[in-house]
Design a protein around this motif. Structure first.
Motif, PDB file in Angstrom:
ATOM      1  N   MET A 139      86.911 169.437  24.682  1.00 46.96           N
ATOM      2  CA  MET A 139      87.805 169.514  23.945  1.00 46.96           C
ATOM      3  C   MET A 139      87.532 170.684  22.796  1.00 46.96           C
ATOM      4  O   MET A 139      86.345 170.760  22.201  1.00 46.96           O
ATOM      5  N   MET A 140      88.282 171.736  22.888  1.00 42.04           N
ATOM      6  CA  MET A 140      88.012 172.961  21.896  1.00 42.04           C
ATOM      7  C   MET A 140      89.263 173.164  21.046  1.00 42.04           C
ATOM      8  O   MET A 140      90.363 173.099  21.700  1.00 42.04           O
ATOM      9  N   LEU A 141      89.372 173.363  20.039  1.00 42.53           N
ATOM     10  CA  LEU A 141      90.258 173.645  19.009  1.00 42.53           C
ATOM     11  C   LEU A 141      90.119 174.937  18.187  1.00 42.53           C
ATOM     12  O   LEU A 141      89.028 175.159  17.822  1.00 42.53           O
ATOM     13  N   GLY A 142      91.176 175.374  17.691  1.00 39.52           N
ATOM     14  CA  GLY A 142      91.118 176.605  16.953  1.00 39.52           C
ATOM     15  C   GLY A 142      92.282 177.715  17.276  1.00 39.52           C
ATOM     16  O   GLY A 142      93.395 177.220  17.644  1.00 39.52           O
ATOM     17  N   GLN A 251      82.776 167.482  11.623  1.00 38.07           N
ATOM     18  CA  GLN A 251      81.826 168.264  11.362  1.00 38.07           C
ATOM     19  C   GLN A 251      82.635 169.713  11.764  1.00 38.07           C
ATOM     20  O   GLN A 251      82.327 170.803  10.941  1.00 38.07           O
ATOM     21  N   GLY A 252      83.198 170.013  12.646  1.00 39.75           N
ATOM     22  CA  GLY A 252      83.834 170.959  13.305  1.00 39.75           C
ATOM     23  C   GLY A 252      85.293 171.190  12.896  1.00 39.75           C
ATOM     24  O   GLY A 252      85.780 172.276  12.709  1.00 39.75           O
ATOM     25  N   LEU A 253      86.057 170.121  12.634  1.00 35.35           N
ATOM     26  CA  LEU A 253      87.187 170.069  12.462  1.00 35.35           C
ATOM     27  C   LEU A 253      88.039 170.133  10.986  1.00 35.35           C
ATOM     28  O   LEU A 253      88.801 170.702  10.572  1.00 35.35           O
ATOM     29  N   LEU A 256      87.799 173.908  10.324  1.00 38.67           N
ATOM     30  CA  LEU A 256      88.679 174.468  11.080  1.00 38.67           C
ATOM     31  C   LEU A 256      90.043 174.304  10.470  1.00 38.67           C
ATOM     32  O   LEU A 256      90.989 175.219  10.331  1.00 38.67           O
ATOM     33  N   LYS A 257      90.262 173.059  10.023  1.00 37.75           N
ATOM     34  CA  LYS A 257      91.720 172.770   9.510  1.00 37.75           C
ATOM     35  C   LYS A 257      91.955 173.331   8.160  1.00 37.75           C
ATOM     36  O   LYS A 257      92.955 173.408   7.800  1.00 37.75           O
ATOM     37  N   ALA A 258      90.705 173.355   7.421  1.00 35.68           N
ATOM     38  CA  ALA A 258      90.685 173.823   6.011  1.00 35.68           C
ATOM     39  C   ALA A 258      91.349 175.241   5.906  1.00 35.68           C
ATOM     40  O   ALA A 258      92.018 175.630   5.301  1.00 35.68           O
ATOM     41  N   LEU A 259      90.788 176.106   7.005  1.00 32.99           N
ATOM     42  CA  LEU A 259      90.906 177.431   7.310  1.00 32.99           C
ATOM     43  C   LEU A 259      92.214 177.733   7.709  1.00 32.99           C
ATOM     44  O   LEU A 259      92.979 178.727   7.562  1.00 32.99           O
ATOM     45  N   TYR A 260      92.525 177.138   8.994  1.00 31.47           N
ATOM     46  CA  TYR A 260      93.827 177.452   9.918  1.00 31.47           C
ATOM     47  C   TYR A 260      94.616 176.306  10.370  1.00 31.47           C
ATOM     48  O   TYR A 260      94.704 176.198  11.508  1.00 31.47           O
ATOM     49  N   PHE A 261      94.839 175.349   9.503  1.00 25.99           N
ATOM     50  CA  PHE A 261      95.439 174.047   9.855  1.00 25.99           C
ATOM     51  C   PHE A 261      96.958 174.299  10.653  1.00 25.99           C
ATOM     52  O   PHE A 261      97.119 173.788  11.830  1.00 25.99           O
ATOM     53  N   ASP A 262      97.822 175.091  10.121  1.00 27.19           N
ATOM     54  CA  ASP A 262      98.991 175.504  10.770  1.00 27.19           C
ATOM     55  C   ASP A 262      98.988 176.014  11.966  1.00 27.19           C
ATOM     56  O   ASP A 262     100.036 175.948  12.915  1.00 27.19           O
ATOM     57  N   GLU A 263      97.927 176.699  12.172  1.00 24.44           N
ATOM     58  CA  GLU A 263      97.975 177.552  13.705  1.00 24.44           C
ATOM     59  C   GLU A 263      97.313 177.114  14.682  1.00 24.44           C
ATOM     60  O   GLU A 263      97.242 177.740  15.858  1.00 24.44           O
ATOM     61  N   SER A 264      96.244 176.182  14.300  1.00 21.59           N
ATOM     62  CA  SER A 264      95.420 175.945  15.418  1.00 21.59           C
ATOM     63  C   SER A 264      95.854 175.211  16.455  1.00 21.59           C
ATOM     64  O   SER A 264      97.063 174.558  16.383  1.00 21.59           O
ATOM     65  N   ILE A 265      95.389 175.273  17.710  1.00 24.06           N
ATOM     66  CA  ILE A 265      95.646 174.603  18.971  1.00 24.06           C
ATOM     67  C   ILE A 265      94.522 173.770  19.306  1.00 24.06           C
ATOM     68  O   ILE A 265      93.395 174.060  19.082  1.00 24.06           O
ATOM     69  N   ASN A 266      94.836 172.860  20.345  1.00 25.55           N
ATOM     70  CA  ASN A 266      93.566 172.174  21.251  1.00 25.55           C
ATOM     71  C   ASN A 266      93.854 172.614  22.641  1.00 25.55           C
ATOM     72  O   ASN A 266      94.800 172.714  23.294  1.00 25.55           O
TER      73      ASN A 266
END
Length: 310
Positions: A139-142, A251-253, A256-266
């Motif tokens: 699982m990679m998100l971003g 730890q990772g999410l 990530l979600k604080a910075l790029y919540f609306d645009e991130s994908i999985n």
């Protein structure tokens, strides 16, 4: 714009119909149809029911792949019937890819509790993919500016440390490298201050040993760490790394979600099919209110097309 003959066919797993997924699919359809051939895994009855709740007419070119079953949509509710239908939709999308009738799968959000209520053993899409293909799906998100691969995912925090093993990490690093190429990853430590040389924990020694062996096997420095987790995502640190490996989910999410919540994908890696997804949940609190953002979904579609073109 792509020539219509060159467009990839993307199977859309419709997600939990009590949530925002169908609204997002309908709202974004015209834009999506310009860049690919979307094939929505839903039946006509459920589609029209959702459209009535949204007070819209289904697009005339909204092509569906029939998924049997029906229930009364109850916006914002956790229900077994909705969980089962989202599961059936996902399986249909997977099988379309296996049959070469679709080039990739894009998933809209499911609700994990709804899956549990209908008797499913899986905690989410990735668990199902891992079991279905008998492969260690990653699982990679971003988004373009920041991606995070998760070593452990949906397990209790108290169990994470016991999963930190040299062989487990080595296997993960090598699979990740094969899936994405020689992109350099910053690897987070498990403990505060990355253990402070054993003062706050010694799991970092295991992480570093796995990194060393993985890089030796690959023949170059692809993985770097163990990095101090609370400074890894600072602007200065991200000048060096756009890709990270986190030891556990939050730890990772969280960053990530604080910075790029609306645009991130999985993205699900290390599988025989391509699967991307929105990086958000069912948003029951705004279901069928016309408020759902399509940004993450559009990014998931674009990434699926990109992966399918490689």
């Amino acid at each position: 714009m792509q020539n219509s003959f060159d467009k990839k066919t993307i199977a859309i797993s419709i997600g939990d119909l009590n949530g925002v997924g169908i609204e997002i699919a309908l709202k974004a359809h015209a834009e999506v149809a310009k860049i690919c051939k979307p094939l929505y895994c839903i039946n006509s009855y459920m589609l029209h029911q959702a459209c009535e709740l949204l007070d819209i007419t289904p697009p005339s070119d909204f092509e569906i792949f029939k998924v049997d079953g029906s229930f009364n949509i109850k916006e914002g509710c956790v229900e077994a019937d909705a969980g089962r239908y989202s599961y059936d939709s996902f399986l249909s999308a997977i099988k379309l890819c296996e049959a070469k009738k679709a080039d990739a799968v894009v998933t809209l959000p499911i609700h994990k509790e709804a899956w549990m209520l209908c008797g499913l053993k899986y905690k989410g899409h990735t668990d199902l993919l891992r079991d279905y293909f008998k492969k260690d799906a990653i699982m990679m998100l971003g988004c373009e500016r920041l991606f995070v691969a998760l070593y452990t995912e949906h397990i209790p925090l108290r169990e994470v440390a016991s999963h930190i093993t040299k062989n487990g990490l080595l296997h993960f690093f090598l699979d990740l490298n094969r899936a994405i190429g020689d992109k350099q990853f910053g690897v987070l430590g498990l403990n505060p201050h990355a253990g402070d040389n054993g003062v706050l924990g010694d799991e970092e020694k295991i992480i570093e040993a796995a990194i060393e062996e993985a890089n030796k096997s690959i023949g170059k420095e692809v993985f770097v760490g163990a990095l101090v987790p609370d400074t890894a995502f600072t602007p200065h640190a991200r000048e060096r790394f756009s890709h990270f490996v986190a030891m556990y989910h939050d730890q990772g999410l969280a960053p990530l979600k604080a910075l790029y919540f609306d645009e991130s994908i999985n993205v699900s890696l290390n599988l025989p099919i391509i699967r991307t997804s929105v990086d958000h949940g069912t948003a029951f609190d705004i279901a069928y209110q016309g408020k759902a953002s399509t940004l993450s979904y559009m990014n998931a579609i674009k990434s699926a097309i990109e992966f399918a073109t490689i």
